[in-house]
Write a protein that holds these residues in place. Structure first.
Motif, PDB file in Angstrom:
ATOM      1  N   LEU A 282       0.804  -1.217   0.000  1.00 34.28           N
ATOM      2  CA  LEU A 282       0.000   0.000   0.000  1.00 34.28           C
ATOM      3  C   LEU A 282       0.838   1.270   0.000  1.00 34.28           C
ATOM      4  O   LEU A 282       0.410   2.288  -0.546  1.00 34.28           O
ATOM      5  CB  LEU A 282      -0.935   0.016   1.209  1.00 34.28           C
ATOM      6  N   GLY A 283       1.993   1.243   0.610  1.00 34.83           N
ATOM      7  CA  GLY A 283       2.818   2.444   0.650  1.00 34.83           C
ATOM      8  C   GLY A 283       3.854   2.387   1.751  1.00 34.83           C
ATOM      9  O   GLY A 283       3.845   1.489   2.597  1.00 34.83           O
ATOM     10  N   ILE A 284       4.758   3.368   1.730  1.00 38.02           N
ATOM     11  CA  ILE A 284       5.842   3.463   2.699  1.00 38.02           C
ATOM     12  C   ILE A 284       5.530   4.560   3.714  1.00 38.02           C
ATOM     13  O   ILE A 284       5.054   5.641   3.354  1.00 38.02           O
ATOM     14  CB  ILE A 284       7.180   3.769   2.001  1.00 38.02           C
ATOM     15  N   VAL A 285       5.813   4.282   4.979  1.00 34.35           N
ATOM     16  CA  VAL A 285       5.609   5.252   6.049  1.00 34.35           C
ATOM     17  C   VAL A 285       6.813   5.236   6.980  1.00 34.35           C
ATOM     18  O   VAL A 285       7.716   4.411   6.838  1.00 34.35           O
ATOM     19  CB  VAL A 285       4.322   4.941   6.859  1.00 34.35           C
ATOM     20  N   ALA A 286       6.808   6.155   7.924  1.00 41.54           N
ATOM     21  CA  ALA A 286       7.836   6.195   8.961  1.00 41.54           C
ATOM     22  C   ALA A 286       7.164   6.192  10.319  1.00 41.54           C
ATOM     23  O   ALA A 286       6.100   6.783  10.498  1.00 41.54           O
ATOM     24  CB  ALA A 286       8.709   7.439   8.801  1.00 41.54           C
ATOM     25  N   ASN A 287       7.796   5.498  11.264  1.00 43.49           N
ATOM     26  CA  ASN A 287       7.342   5.508  12.647  1.00 43.49           C
ATOM     27  C   ASN A 287       8.193   6.534  13.386  1.00 43.49           C
ATOM     28  O   ASN A 287       9.409   6.377  13.491  1.00 43.49           O
ATOM     29  CB  ASN A 287       7.499   4.114  13.267  1.00 43.49           C
ATOM     30  N   VAL A 297       3.669   8.325   9.544  1.00 40.62           N
ATOM     31  CA  VAL A 297       3.906   9.455   8.660  1.00 40.62           C
ATOM     32  C   VAL A 297       4.204   8.962   7.248  1.00 40.62           C
ATOM     33  O   VAL A 297       5.086   8.135   7.040  1.00 40.62           O
ATOM     34  CB  VAL A 297       5.089  10.298   9.180  1.00 40.62           C
ATOM     35  N   GLY A 298       3.446   9.473   6.267  1.00 37.52           N
ATOM     36  CA  GLY A 298       3.656   9.126   4.874  1.00 37.52           C
ATOM     37  C   GLY A 298       4.124  10.321   4.073  1.00 37.52           C
ATOM     38  O   GLY A 298       4.418  11.391   4.624  1.00 37.52           O
ATOM     39  N   VAL A 299       4.178  10.170   2.753  1.00 36.83           N
ATOM     40  CA  VAL A 299       4.682  11.229   1.878  1.00 36.83           C
ATOM     41  C   VAL A 299       3.874  12.507   2.026  1.00 36.83           C
ATOM     42  O   VAL A 299       4.429  13.598   2.186  1.00 36.83           O
ATOM     43  CB  VAL A 299       4.673  10.769   0.402  1.00 36.83           C
ATOM     44  N   ASN A 300       2.546  12.400   1.978  1.00 36.26           N
ATOM     45  CA  ASN A 300       1.700  13.595   2.061  1.00 36.26           C
ATOM     46  C   ASN A 300       1.911  14.349   3.367  1.00 36.26           C
ATOM     47  O   ASN A 300       1.953  15.582   3.390  1.00 36.26           O
ATOM     48  CB  ASN A 300       0.223  13.209   1.924  1.00 36.26           C
ATOM     49  N   THR A 301       2.035  13.602   4.454  1.00 33.90           N
ATOM     50  CA  THR A 301       2.243  14.239   5.754  1.00 33.90           C
ATOM     51  C   THR A 301       3.571  14.973   5.790  1.00 33.90           C
ATOM     52  O   THR A 301       3.665  16.099   6.297  1.00 33.90           O
ATOM     53  CB  THR A 301       2.209  13.191   6.878  1.00 33.90           C
ATOM     54  N   LEU A 302       4.624  14.359   5.241  1.00 33.62           N
ATOM     55  CA  LEU A 302       5.942  14.985   5.238  1.00 33.62           C
ATOM     56  C   LEU A 302       5.958  16.240   4.368  1.00 33.62           C
ATOM     57  O   LEU A 302       6.573  17.248   4.720  1.00 33.62           O
ATOM     58  CB  LEU A 302       6.995  13.993   4.746  1.00 33.62           C
ATOM     59  N   LEU A 303       5.291  16.185   3.216  1.00 37.26           N
ATOM     60  CA  LEU A 303       5.238  17.354   2.349  1.00 37.26           C
ATOM     61  C   LEU A 303       4.490  18.504   3.026  1.00 37.26           C
ATOM     62  O   LEU A 303       4.929  19.657   2.990  1.00 37.26           O
ATOM     63  CB  LEU A 303       4.564  16.991   1.022  1.00 37.26           C
ATOM     64  N   ALA A 304       3.348  18.188   3.648  1.00 36.80           N
ATOM     65  CA  ALA A 304       2.577  19.214   4.358  1.00 36.80           C
ATOM     66  C   ALA A 304       3.375  19.785   5.521  1.00 36.80           C
ATOM     67  O   ALA A 304       3.373  21.004   5.762  1.00 36.80           O
ATOM     68  CB  ALA A 304       1.264  18.619   4.854  1.00 36.80           C
ATOM     69  N   GLN A 305       4.082  18.918   6.227  1.00 36.84           N
ATOM     70  CA  GLN A 305       4.897  19.350   7.353  1.00 36.84           C
ATOM     71  C   GLN A 305       6.009  20.279   6.884  1.00 36.84           C
ATOM     72  O   GLN A 305       6.318  21.290   7.519  1.00 36.84           O
ATOM     73  CB  GLN A 305       5.495  18.119   8.041  1.00 36.84           C
ATOM     74  N   GLY A 306       6.606  19.947   5.732  1.00 38.86           N
ATOM     75  CA  GLY A 306       7.659  20.777   5.181  1.00 38.86           C
ATOM     76  C   GLY A 306       7.166  22.174   4.815  1.00 38.86           C
ATOM     77  O   GLY A 306       7.808  23.179   5.134  1.00 38.86           O
ATOM     78  N   TRP A 307       6.002  22.262   4.169  1.00 37.80           N
ATOM     79  CA  TRP A 307       5.440  23.558   3.804  1.00 37.80           C
ATOM     80  C   TRP A 307       5.058  24.365   5.038  1.00 37.80           C
ATOM     81  O   TRP A 307       5.243  25.587   5.084  1.00 37.80           O
ATOM     82  CB  TRP A 307       4.224  23.379   2.886  1.00 37.80           C
ATOM     83  N   ASN A 308       4.525  23.693   6.049  1.00 35.21           N
ATOM     84  CA  ASN A 308       4.151  24.390   7.279  1.00 35.21           C
ATOM     85  C   ASN A 308       5.393  24.971   7.978  1.00 35.21           C
ATOM     86  O   ASN A 308       5.364  26.093   8.497  1.00 35.21           O
ATOM     87  CB  ASN A 308       3.422  23.443   8.232  1.00 35.21           C
ATOM     88  N   ASN A 309       6.480  24.187   7.991  1.00 37.20           N
ATOM     89  CA  ASN A 309       7.706  24.659   8.622  1.00 37.20           C
ATOM     90  C   ASN A 309       8.288  25.855   7.867  1.00 37.20           C
ATOM     91  O   ASN A 309       8.820  26.794   8.459  1.00 37.20           O
ATOM     92  CB  ASN A 309       8.743  23.542   8.699  1.00 37.20           C
TER      93      ASN A 309
END
Length: 314
Positions: A282-287, A297-309
């Protein structure tokens, strides 16, 4: 003839001049600190999202080339008990529990798949015929933790050569999810957790028809030296959860067939498959530590987190 012994003025700065220069430098350094911090955070975010994206692509290429999932996954389960040397979060660890070396082991629960079960046949049919447990006694919680090779059988037999095996199943997270379309309530469910981590709708998943397990993509995985040179790791914001202190390899989420009859517990209009389906990637995530995210945490979460930062730094 008169001789004059004129003393040359000594070159240099007075104390007042030196003080003024130092104050200017300190002021400039203070102005640069936010930009340096922003640059470091941006590098952190982009590195993690790039690693995760590349690993997603590598698994996709492997499945396309080999028509199977890469074996030698980490089960993220303690293959051994604490021998008295583990220390830290692994002190007193028991065999068969969720791997104590994870940054947030509370997101998973042990799932035992018996020999000949639907889950065993599903995994074997997907190509996951070998897996390794994790050693809580290893001082480095990411590298060199593999122990206890599990032979998972073959699609024809569908039985584990070593009997039953335990995997880390994804479970719901309190506060994640909500009512979908005013009818289907996925609040705190596994489906809602997966939707947040993988960036899809909760209705795509069914905790009744399938088991959703997390397997680590470590150095022993067949993916390495096949479609990737090395297994990447996640770099946390908190140095106390670095790859040595907590499991830093990325995690693949697999959908494993669990039931071939009956209806979905939430979406009762959807029936489970009548055949045993091969496990699906289904996909790659991080714990990650709870200070970064309460869920996987998946790709979308990391991208959103990056833009927020980035926005916060401006």
């Amino acid at each position: 003839m008169k001789h004059y012994n004129n003393m040359a003025r000594q070159a240099g700065m007075t104390l007042i001049e030196l003080t003024v220069v130092l104050l200017i430098l300190i002021g400039l350094a203070g102005l640069l600190v936010p930009y340096v911090g922003s640059f470091t955070q941006t590098t952190h975010d982009s590195t993690n999202s790039n690693n995760l994206t590349q690993l997603n692509n590598a698994v996709g290429r492997y499945v396309t080339d080999k028509n199977k999932l890469p074996p030698h996954v980490d089960t993220l389960i303690n293959g051994l008990a604490d021998a008295g040397t583990a220390g830290g979060a692994c002190a007193g660890a028991t065999a068969g529990a969720v791997y104590c070396g994870l940054a947030n082991p509370g997101l998973f629960t042990p799932a035992t798949f018996a020999a000949g079960s639907t889950q065993a046949q599903s995994l074997a049919a997907s190509g996951i015929n070998m897996a390794v447990a994790n050693d809580p006694n290893a001082q480095n919680k990411t590298f060199g933790t593999s122990t206890g090779m599990l032979m998972l059988g073959d699609p024809a037999g569908g039985a584990y050569a070593d009997g039953s095996a335990v995997f880390a199943a994804v479970q719901g997270v309190t506060g994640v999810g909500g009512v979908v379309g005013g009818m289907l309530d996925y609040t705190d469910s596994t489906e809602a957790h997966l939707a947040q981590a993988l960036g899809r709708d909760a209705m795509v998943y069914s905790d009744t028809c399938y088991d959703y397990i997390a397997v680590g993509i470590g150095d022993n995985n067949e993916l390495i030296q096949s479609t990737m040179a090395a297994a990447p790791v996640y770099f946390p914001q908190d140095a106390q959860f670095g790859p040595q202190q907590a499991y830093g390899h990325f995690i693949a989420i697999l959908q494993v067939d669990a039931a071939n009859t009956g209806n979905d517990a939430i979406n009762t209009t959807r029936a489970c498959s009548t055949i045993t389906e091969p496990a699906k990637f289904l996909g790659i995530v991080a714990n990650v530590p709870t200070t970064e995210s309460a869920a996987l945490v998946g790709v979308n979460t990391l991208l959103a987190q990056g833009w927020n930062n980035r926005a916060a730094a401006n």
